[in-house]
Structures are given as C-alpha cells and as structure tokens.
Design an enzyme around this catalytic site. Structure first.
Site, PDB file in Angstrom:
ATOM      1  N   VAL A  11      -6.184  -2.263   9.498  1.00  0.00           N
ATOM      2  CA  VAL A  11      -4.822  -2.341  10.061  1.00  0.00           C
ATOM      3  C   VAL A  11      -4.001  -3.406   9.335  1.00  0.00           C
ATOM      4  O   VAL A  11      -2.831  -3.177   8.991  1.00  0.00           O
ATOM      5  CB  VAL A  11      -4.873  -2.639  11.582  1.00  0.00           C
ATOM      6  CG1 VAL A  11      -3.471  -2.716  12.158  1.00  0.00           C
ATOM      7  CG2 VAL A  11      -5.700  -1.583  12.313  1.00  0.00           C
ATOM      8  N   ALA A  40      -4.629 -14.743   6.520  1.00  0.00           N
ATOM      9  CA  ALA A  40      -6.023 -15.201   6.518  1.00  0.00           C
ATOM     10  C   ALA A  40      -6.887 -13.986   6.238  1.00  0.00           C
ATOM     11  O   ALA A  40      -6.829 -12.988   6.963  1.00  0.00           O
ATOM     12  CB  ALA A  40      -6.378 -15.804   7.865  1.00  0.00           C
ATOM     13  N   LYS A 100      -7.360  -4.699  22.039  1.00  0.00           N
ATOM     14  CA  LYS A 100      -7.425  -4.221  23.436  1.00  0.00           C
ATOM     15  C   LYS A 100      -8.479  -4.936  24.244  1.00  0.00           C
ATOM     16  O   LYS A 100      -8.297  -5.213  25.424  1.00  0.00           O
ATOM     17  CB  LYS A 100      -7.656  -2.712  23.475  1.00  0.00           C
ATOM     18  CG  LYS A 100      -8.839  -2.234  22.639  1.00  0.00           C
ATOM     19  CD  LYS A 100      -8.384  -1.549  21.394  1.00  0.00           C
ATOM     20  CE  LYS A 100      -9.505  -1.371  20.406  1.00  0.00           C
ATOM     21  NZ  LYS A 100      -9.221  -0.455  19.351  1.00  0.00           N
ATOM     22  N   GLY A 129      -2.982   3.564  19.405  1.00  0.00           N
ATOM     23  CA  GLY A 129      -2.515   3.439  18.017  1.00  0.00           C
ATOM     24  C   GLY A 129      -1.007   3.500  17.864  1.00  0.00           C
ATOM     25  O   GLY A 129      -0.288   2.619  18.324  1.00  0.00           O
ATOM     26  N   ILE A 131       1.226   5.479  19.191  1.00  0.00           N
ATOM     27  CA  ILE A 131       2.067   5.958  20.311  1.00  0.00           C
ATOM     28  C   ILE A 131       2.676   4.749  21.027  1.00  0.00           C
ATOM     29  O   ILE A 131       1.941   3.850  21.431  1.00  0.00           O
ATOM     30  CB  ILE A 131       1.230   6.758  21.335  1.00  0.00           C
ATOM     31  CG1 ILE A 131       0.528   7.943  20.675  1.00  0.00           C
ATOM     32  CG2 ILE A 131       2.088   7.219  22.497  1.00  0.00           C
ATOM     33  CD1 ILE A 131      -0.370   8.724  21.634  1.00  0.00           C
ATOM     34  N   GLU A 187     -14.501   1.886  15.968  1.00  0.00           N
ATOM     35  CA  GLU A 187     -14.591   0.435  16.105  1.00  0.00           C
ATOM     36  C   GLU A 187     -15.691  -0.088  15.176  1.00  0.00           C
ATOM     37  O   GLU A 187     -16.580   0.672  14.754  1.00  0.00           O
ATOM     38  CB  GLU A 187     -14.954   0.070  17.546  1.00  0.00           C
ATOM     39  CG  GLU A 187     -13.904   0.444  18.555  1.00  0.00           C
ATOM     40  CD  GLU A 187     -12.573  -0.218  18.269  1.00  0.00           C
ATOM     41  OE1 GLU A 187     -12.475  -1.437  18.340  1.00  0.00           O
ATOM     42  OE2 GLU A 187     -11.613   0.499  17.939  1.00  0.00           O
ATOM     43  N   ASP A 198     -14.151   1.311  24.699  1.00  0.00           N
ATOM     44  CA  ASP A 198     -12.814   1.152  24.099  1.00  0.00           C
ATOM     45  C   ASP A 198     -11.751   1.800  25.001  1.00  0.00           C
ATOM     46  O   ASP A 198     -10.708   1.204  25.283  1.00  0.00           O
ATOM     47  CB  ASP A 198     -12.829   1.794  22.701  1.00  0.00           C
ATOM     48  CG  ASP A 198     -11.476   1.779  22.044  1.00  0.00           C
ATOM     49  OD1 ASP A 198     -11.084   0.736  21.511  1.00  0.00           O
ATOM     50  OD2 ASP A 198     -10.784   2.827  22.072  1.00  0.00           O
ATOM     51  N   LYS A 202      -8.526   0.187  27.230  1.00  0.00           N
ATOM     52  CA  LYS A 202      -7.140   0.672  27.171  1.00  0.00           C
ATOM     53  C   LYS A 202      -6.639   1.088  28.561  1.00  0.00           C
ATOM     54  O   LYS A 202      -5.486   0.822  28.909  1.00  0.00           O
ATOM     55  CB  LYS A 202      -7.051   1.837  26.182  1.00  0.00           C
ATOM     56  CG  LYS A 202      -7.309   1.369  24.739  1.00  0.00           C
ATOM     57  CD  LYS A 202      -7.590   2.526  23.810  1.00  0.00           C
ATOM     58  CE  LYS A 202      -7.778   2.066  22.374  1.00  0.00           C
ATOM     59  NZ  LYS A 202      -8.329   3.115  21.497  1.00  0.00           N
TER      60      LYS A 202
END
Ligand code: HSE
Length: 420
Positions: A11, A40, A100, A129, A131, A187, A198, A202
């Site tokens: 990401v 970093a 999350k 993601g 949305i 993940e 996960d 959320k």
C-alpha cells in the site's frame, strides 16, 4: 501539510506512486498544499522509487520529526503500530492509517488520545479497501438511524470462494489462497483472512461508526472458511444460492448482533454477484433505505486511493468526529444462540432405508420446517442429504445437529451454513 509515511510495502509504495501520478488532480482538490517529505522503509530495495524523499529505517524518526504535520501508518500489526500512532498524536500530529486491527482492538484508547491532543485520526483505508464506506457512514448517511450493515469485507475470502465455486470449481483452497497472496490481497498472516478475523476487525469498526456503539472485538461471532468443502459448494449452487463470506452487524431493540461467517445468499440477491476480490457493503438506514457500495476491497492501488482521500480531507481542515459520533454508547451484544435464521444442513448417512425419515423426524420434533431438500447417493454405502430449514433459533438448530450426530446412521458429523 507535511507528511511522513511509515511503511513502503504494497500500500505504501502505491501511495508514493499516487502522489506522483495524480499530482495535478490531487492539487486542485486541496485546500492546503500537501507534500510527502519523509518515509520510513525497512527494505534496502523498496518496491517504488523513493528519490527526492528523506528515507529512514526508523518509524519513530517520523513520529518525532518536528517538521511533519501528519503521519501515515502503513506498517500493519498492532504493537509497533500502536506505539507509533500514539507517539505521533502525542507529538501533535494527525494520523492516517489503514490498520483495521489497530482501530478495532485499540480504537477507544487511540480516539481518547486524539481527543486529548486535539488531533485527527482518519482510517478510510481500514475497511473495504477502495470503497469510501467510512465516509459514507460518517458523513453520507449521518442523518439516518442505521439498522443493519452487511456485506463482503474480506477480498481474499471472497476471491477464494468465488474461485472454488466458479468455472474453476476443482481448485482447492490452498492453491487459491496462494494465488490471492501472490496478487497482494492477503494479510501478512493469511489466517486472518480465511479465519474471518480481518472481516471481524472491519465489522467492529463499521458497527462503531454506524451505531455509535463502543464495540468489543471479542463480542463478534467469527467463523472462517476452513470447514467449507467443494461438495458443499456444489450443493449450495444446486439449491439456488452462492456462498459469500459475510460480515453482518444488526441492531435490534438496542442490542447488537455482530457476526462473520460464510453465508448462503440467494442467486438473485445482488451480493451473490460480487465476485473475486471485490467487496460490497450494504447499509440499511432510516429514512434512506438500503444503499450498496461496491468496489475493490484489497490491493495496493485501491487502498492507497482511500489513504489519499483522508490526506485530502485533512488538508481541507475537515472537523469530523473521529468515531462518527462525539461519544460512543455501551451497547450489549446478543449471543449467536439467539440468532433467528434459515440454515443449510448437510448430512452424510448410511445409504439404507428409513434414514431419511430419522433425519427429518428430528427436525419435525424440534419444530424446524423444511424449505428444500436434496438427497444424493455418494456411493453404495453413503447417501448425502442437504436441507434448507425454515427460520429457526440457532440454539434449536444446534441442539438438532447434536441429535443428528448421535444417529447410528450418521457417517460424518452434520454441516451447517447460515442463509442470509
Ligand atoms: N486482506 C484484506 C482483504 C486486505 O483480503 O480484504 C484488505 O483489508
């Protein structure tokens, strides 16, 4: 507004590229100009071009850099990430995160420090993601009472079930998961995806935002995909359903129901059409009714898009409450045993006369109606029966499954899948 970025993985590198590639569009949407100053990055060979940026290996060099106004946390995990987010806020910096687990597990503490320090913590990228579901709940439907939030919020699980149910139905679970990992959806520890953790992170965040409730992550009922077999997927299809990994949060009489599990969705329901890594979140509000947000739920570019939207909001000086509400109310969560829904039951039994009557007899005795039933011969010795029940309390279903298990004709323990 000077930005420091912690983490240049999937990401983070997409975010660095987004700063370069969409510079013109981003600039014309800003109120204060923004610039990425320092990153970093632990790796000596980052996935993107970091030229022109000050690079450090130490994330705390970013949180402690007095020249920065905002810290973007994209390292994941909850240990170092929590310390760095708290330290950044205590140093008076706003924070944008895609984490999350961090918000679901430590949100209360993080929001309280943000309030105390007068800084913002934005987390659009933490759910679904690309949305904009956080903005939708916090802003778009802010005038509504929210009754239910339900949907597909883990792209990896949806990818796995779609591939296993689709044209490539012979693909086994392990092979499809390896593909999802290669595509950058899963993940770091993929058991978080396939075990439903996960999605539970959320759904915790969505319930907090939608219901203004302080939600304890432990109160979410979580089931993963590991018990789903190709045989079940074929029967589910034959009965007119698709299997989807759903997260469901509902409010009933001031109590919440929070659950994550694979769920059968009728083929004519729009959620059954959402395949691959795509996510979809359905929000039922009063007075708006049902809205559905659909889009890419994982992957670097889609998630970076959400991070950038938070940075743009910060540049606009948006005075939005971090949690969507000024205060969150303690709200009790009712046990999954009290849930009322239809379920699919599959039993493999000895292929002999009278077994069907014993199976249906147990359901009849417990006042469970049968909406659909299929019987198949697996081989000379084993028959498979798949049943769709009427709406029944989960506790009664579970008691009936125990009774079915104790039938002498039972070959393997019965399987249950809830229906949306
Ligand atoms: N592993 C997550 C998913 C990434 O598959 O949905 C996005 O949160």
């Amino acid at each position: 507004m000077r930005i420091g970025l912690c983490g240049v993985g999937n990401v983070g590198s997409a975010l660095v590229e987004l700063f370069r590639e969409n510079r013109f569009e981003i600039d014309r949407r800003l109120v204060r100009s923004i610039s990425l100053e320092q990153v970093a990055c632990r790796s000596d060979s980052p996935e993107c071009d970091l030229s022109g940026l000050s690079v450090t290996k130490d994330v705390f060099a970013i949180t402690d850099n007095p020249a920065l106004d905002v810290v973007v946390e994209l390292i994941g995990g909850t240990d170092v990430a929590k310390s760095l987010v708290l330290q950044a806020m205590r140093n008076g910096k706003h924070v944008v995160t895609a984490n999350k687990a961090l918000i679901a597990l430590h949100g209360a503490e993080i929001f309280s420090v943000a309030r105390e320090m007068g800084v913002k913590i934005f987390y659009e990228a933490s759910v679904a993601g690309g949305i904009p579901i956080i903005k939708a709940l916090r802003e778009g439907v802010a005038g509504n009472v929210i009754n239910r939030i339900a949907g597909i919020v883990n792209g990896t699980s949806n990818y796995i079930l779609s591939e296993m149910s689709g044209a490539r139905g012979d693909q086994n679970f392990v092979a499809v998961l390896a593909e999802a990992q290669k595509l950058g959806y899963a993940e770091a520890d993929p058991s978080f995806d396939v075990d439903g953790i996960d999605a539970a992170h959320k759904i915790t965040i969505l319930a907090m935002l939608g219901f203004g409730a302080s939600v304890n992550f432990e109160s979410v009922h979580v089931e993963g995909l590991s018990h789903i077999s190709l045989d079940d997927l074929k029967l589910v299809d034959e009965l007119g359903y698709c299997l989807k990994p759903l997260g469901i949060a509902t409010k009933r009489c001031d109590q919440l129901s929070l659950r994550v599990h694979p769920c059968m969705v009728e083929k004519n329901n729009i959620l059954s059409k959402i395949g691959g890594v795509t996510n979809a979140v359905l929000v039922d509000g009063d007075p708006v009714g049902e809205i559905l947000l659909v889009g890419p739920g994982a992957g670097g570019p889609a998630t970076a898009s959400a991070v950038m939207s938070d940075l743009i909001d910060l540049s606009r000086g948006a005075d939005l409450p971090n949690q969507g509400f000024l205060e969150l109310r303690e709200t009790s969560v009712y046990s999954i045993d009290e849930l009322i829904c239809s379920v699919y039951i599959r039993v493999d039994v000895k292929n002999q006369n009278g077994v069907m009557a014993s199976v249906t007899g147990i359901l009849e005795k417990n006042d469970i109606g049968i909406e659909a039933i299929i019987q198949k011969e697996v081989n000379e010795r084993v028959a498979r029966i798949a049943i769709v029940t009427s709406e029944t309390k989960e506790r009664i279903i579970n008691e009936s499954l125990s009774e079915l298990s104790s039938l002498s004709a039972m070959v393997v323990p019965p399987q249950k899948i809830r229906i949306f």
